[in-house]
Design a protein around this motif. Structure first.
Motif, PDB file in Angstrom:
ATOM      1  N   ASP A  19      73.742  90.008  67.098  1.00  0.00           N
ATOM      2  CA  ASP A  19      73.824  91.051  67.152  1.00  0.00           C
ATOM      3  C   ASP A  19      74.481  90.600  65.095  1.00  0.00           C
ATOM      4  O   ASP A  19      75.108  92.015  64.871  1.00  0.00           O
ATOM      5  CB  ASP A  19      75.167  92.168  67.615  1.00  0.00           C
ATOM      6  N   VAL A  22      72.435  91.188  62.676  1.00  0.00           N
ATOM      7  CA  VAL A  22      71.897  92.382  62.744  1.00  0.00           C
ATOM      8  C   VAL A  22      72.922  93.410  61.900  1.00  0.00           C
ATOM      9  O   VAL A  22      71.899  94.409  61.237  1.00  0.00           O
ATOM     10  CB  VAL A  22      71.883  93.181  64.739  1.00  0.00           C
ATOM     11  N   GLU A  68      66.444  91.607  67.321  1.00  0.00           N
ATOM     12  CA  GLU A  68      66.346  92.890  68.019  1.00  0.00           C
ATOM     13  C   GLU A  68      65.957  92.140  69.076  1.00  0.00           C
ATOM     14  O   GLU A  68      65.905  92.625  70.302  1.00  0.00           O
ATOM     15  CB  GLU A  68      67.000  94.450  67.365  1.00  0.00           C
ATOM     16  N   ARG A  87      67.613  97.590  72.875  1.00  0.00           N
ATOM     17  CA  ARG A  87      67.310  97.195  72.765  1.00  0.00           C
ATOM     18  C   ARG A  87      66.060  97.372  71.862  1.00  0.00           C
ATOM     19  O   ARG A  87      65.014  97.156  70.522  1.00  0.00           O
ATOM     20  CB  ARG A  87      67.688  95.658  73.140  1.00  0.00           C
ATOM     21  N   ALA A  91      63.921  98.080  68.502  1.00  0.00           N
ATOM     22  CA  ALA A  91      63.168  96.920  67.987  1.00  0.00           C
ATOM     23  C   ALA A  91      61.888  97.549  67.827  1.00  0.00           C
ATOM     24  O   ALA A  91      60.826  96.695  66.509  1.00  0.00           O
ATOM     25  CB  ALA A  91      62.533  95.416  69.068  1.00  0.00           C
TER      26      ALA A  91
END
Length: 210
Positions: A19, A22, A68, A87, A91
């Motif tokens: 995370d 990301v 992700e 998620r 993704a």
């Protein structure tokens, strides 16, 4: 118990690390390939002629999408299919739109299907209503679920009963979309076959209860 706690904390730490990357793509070091998520398909896809700056941007976008998807895998292992679905869904959008990445796109779709099945198994038949009010598949997947499979052979083997709940239709559509991607690459034959087996098992053992 100690081992279970240690595994849980390790998986949770990996999700938090993903995370952080990301949310802050600038932290991704594109030249440190040992820390990037790489697959065999990366070696067979021809690289475009990019400037150094463009290459950094492309690699970072690809890495964000893959992180992700990896976090979604970890959420599913931790027993949180709802988080995993969200998620996987994100993704799939990232791997298709911002950083074309066919293998990871296909696996994200498979993950979406697996998450839906896991939620249904946990919630019984009431899971359909929960999914309809809380989650939304990408528009092209919904359109596919409402249409007829373009591949006659797939239609014959995995026909969708439109009188049943919407969950099996969504599972089949997600899986078929993933199969259409995987079949294009001979190096992905094992993954293609594995998904076919999973789909056949779902048809034989789980479809009727969903």
């Amino acid at each position: 118990n100690d081992l279970a706690v240690a595994i849980f904390l390790d998986l949770e730490a990996r999700i938090k690390h993903n995370d952080s990357l990301v949310n802050n793509p600038s932290l991704i070091k594109v030249d440190d390939t040992a820390k990037l998520l790489m697959t065999a398909l990366d070696n067979v896809r021809p690289d475009q002629k990019l400037t150094a700056k463009e290459r950094i941007e492309v690699v970072r976008k690809r890495e964000v999408a893959r992180r992700e998807k990896q976090s979604a895998d970890l959420c599913l292992r931790l027993g949180s299919p709802a988080d995993a679905y969200k998620r996987y869904n994100r993704a799939s959008e990232l791997t298709m739109a911002f950083s074309p990445d066919p293998l990871w796109y296909a696996l994200s779709l498979e993950g979406c299907a697996a998450s839906l099945v896991a939620m249904a198994d946990a919630g019984g038949h009431g899971a359909d209503e929960f999914l309809e009010t809380s989650f939304q598949c990408p528009e092209e997947i919904i359109n596919a679920a409402n249409g007829i499979a373009s591949n006659p052979e797939m239609k014959a083997v995995f026909a969708v009963d439109k009188t049943k709940t919407t969950l099996p239709a969504a599972v089949y559509s997600l899986a078929e979309e993933a199969l259409e991607v995987l079949v294009k690459y001979s190096s992905m034959a094992v993954l293609y076959t594995r998904l076919l087996v999973k789909l056949a098992r779902y048809a034989a053992e789980s479809e009727d209860i969903h």
